[in-house]
Design an enzyme around this catalytic site. Structure first.
Site, PDB file in Angstrom:
ATOM      1  N   CYS A  94      -4.910 -11.268  12.739  1.00 20.99           N
ATOM      2  CA  CYS A  94      -3.770 -11.805  12.005  1.00 20.99           C
ATOM      3  C   CYS A  94      -2.875 -12.660  12.906  1.00 20.99           C
ATOM      4  O   CYS A  94      -3.273 -13.781  13.225  1.00 20.99           O
ATOM      5  CB  CYS A  94      -3.022 -10.684  11.299  1.00 20.99           C
ATOM      6  SG  CYS A  94      -2.061 -11.319   9.922  1.00 20.99           S
ATOM      7  N   HIS A 190      -6.820  -5.916   9.166  1.00 21.17           N
ATOM      8  CA  HIS A 190      -6.232  -4.773   9.874  1.00 21.17           C
ATOM      9  C   HIS A 190      -6.980  -3.518   9.435  1.00 21.17           C
ATOM     10  O   HIS A 190      -7.792  -3.561   8.508  1.00 21.17           O
ATOM     11  CB  HIS A 190      -4.766  -4.585   9.485  1.00 21.17           C
ATOM     12  CG  HIS A 190      -3.870  -5.713   9.888  1.00 21.17           C
ATOM     13  ND1 HIS A 190      -3.574  -6.016  11.195  1.00 21.17           N
ATOM     14  CD2 HIS A 190      -3.167  -6.596   9.139  1.00 21.17           C
ATOM     15  CE1 HIS A 190      -2.734  -7.044  11.237  1.00 21.17           C
ATOM     16  NE2 HIS A 190      -2.468  -7.416   9.997  1.00 21.17           N
TER      17      HIS A 190
HETATM   18  N1  GLN Z   1       3.405 -13.417  11.021  1.00 26.92           N
HETATM   19  C1  GLN Z   1       2.105 -13.715  10.573  1.00 26.92           C
HETATM   20  C2  GLN Z   1       1.985 -14.026   9.071  1.00 26.92           C
HETATM   21  O1  GLN Z   1       2.712 -13.465   8.266  1.00 26.92           O
HETATM   22  C3  GLN Z   1       1.183 -12.582  10.996  1.00 26.92           C
HETATM   23  C4  GLN Z   1       1.346 -11.296  10.256  1.00 26.92           C
HETATM   24  C5  GLN Z   1       0.459 -10.212  10.783  1.00 26.92           C
HETATM   25  O2  GLN Z   1       0.103 -10.194  11.949  1.00 26.92           O
HETATM   26  N2  GLN Z   1       0.102  -9.253   9.933  1.00 26.92           N
HETATM   27  O3  GLN Z   1       1.151 -14.835   8.708  1.00 26.92           O
END
Ligand code: GLN
Length: 235
Positions: A94, A190
């Site tokens: 992510c 995740h």
């Molecule tokens: N900040 C990033 C987004 O919202 C990553 C979010 C995350 O790592 N879950 O795209």
């Protein structure tokens, strides 16, 4: 750490630890130990230098400001680029995927440079993707599952390939999911992703060890995985 110990670099867990992706390091360590290898997780924090001699590097997900802080630190750390140039696997989840790309636009509208290890450009989508994600990957046969929670939508350029095709959920936002270039792999999964997807863990380990691995016979892991897949059939 002795020369024969596999060093698993867990990058900035205090900044990019929001979604439990640090568990990926534990999974890799354990799967190596179950196969008789010495392995050690080496956390690298913002106040330490980033060693280039580790065997694999992990970057997890986090909030937008944490992501900018982490990207600035990693861009200023030649150790990671040196290791990746020499073929060390890098796995980003992510925010980690977005940082590995060439640039990501924050919710502030500012384009931040990434590490350029993946040909991926990210910008905020209209809707946040918060869901279970199922992906049919190209590099392995088994479907991948995980959960996603991100605003960013990613476009994979010709210098990388998507990790796979979205079966359920959003992923990159265009029907593809994640990105791969050589031994650098990023995903929106995740879970931690490597706990939920042992084949993906073993793909990374095969890159580390330089040969393919016989699957581990772990009845509980297989049962849990089948239950999750059954619960996540596309609707
Ligand atoms: N900040 C990033 C987004 O919202 C990553 C979010 C995350 O790592 N879950 O795209």
């Amino acid at each position: 750490m002795s020369d024969s110990t596999v060093g698993i670099g867990l990058l900035l867990p205090e900044v990019l630890g929001t979604y439990g992706d640090s568990g990926n390091a534990q999974v890799l360590c354990k799967r190596l130990q179950w196969r008789g290898y010495d392995a050690e997780v080496v956390p690298v924090s913002l106040d330490s230098a980033l060693p280039s001699a580790l065997d694999l590097y992990l970057i997890g997900g986090g909030e937008d400001m944490a992501q900018v802080l982490a990207a600035d630190f990693l861009r200023g750390s030649p150790g990671l680029r040196r290791a990746a140039d020499e073929g060390a696997p890098v796995f980003g989840v992510c925010a980690g995927l977005q940082i590995l790309g060439t640039s990501f636009r924050g919710v502030d509208g500012v384009d931040h440079p990434g590490l350029g290890l993946l040909d991926v450009v990210t910008a905020p989508a209209e809707q946040r993707a918060v869901a279970e994600l199922v992906v049919q990957p190209d590099l392995i046969d088994a479907p991948l599952t995980g959960f996603e929670n991100h605003q960013g939508a990613s476009v994979v350029g010709p210098g990388s390939s998507p990790l796979g095709r979205v079966v359920r959920g959003t992923g990159n936002g265009d029907g593809t999911e994640g990105a791969v270039s050589g031994h650098v792999l990023g995903t929106y999964l995740h879970g931690p992703a490597l706990a939920r997807n042992p084949d993906l863990a073993d793909l990374l380990l095969s890159w580390v060890l330089g040969h393919s691995l016989k699957p581990l016979e772990l009845a509980e892991v297989d049962t849990l995985r089948s239950e999750r897949l059954a619960a996540r059939r596309p609707r």
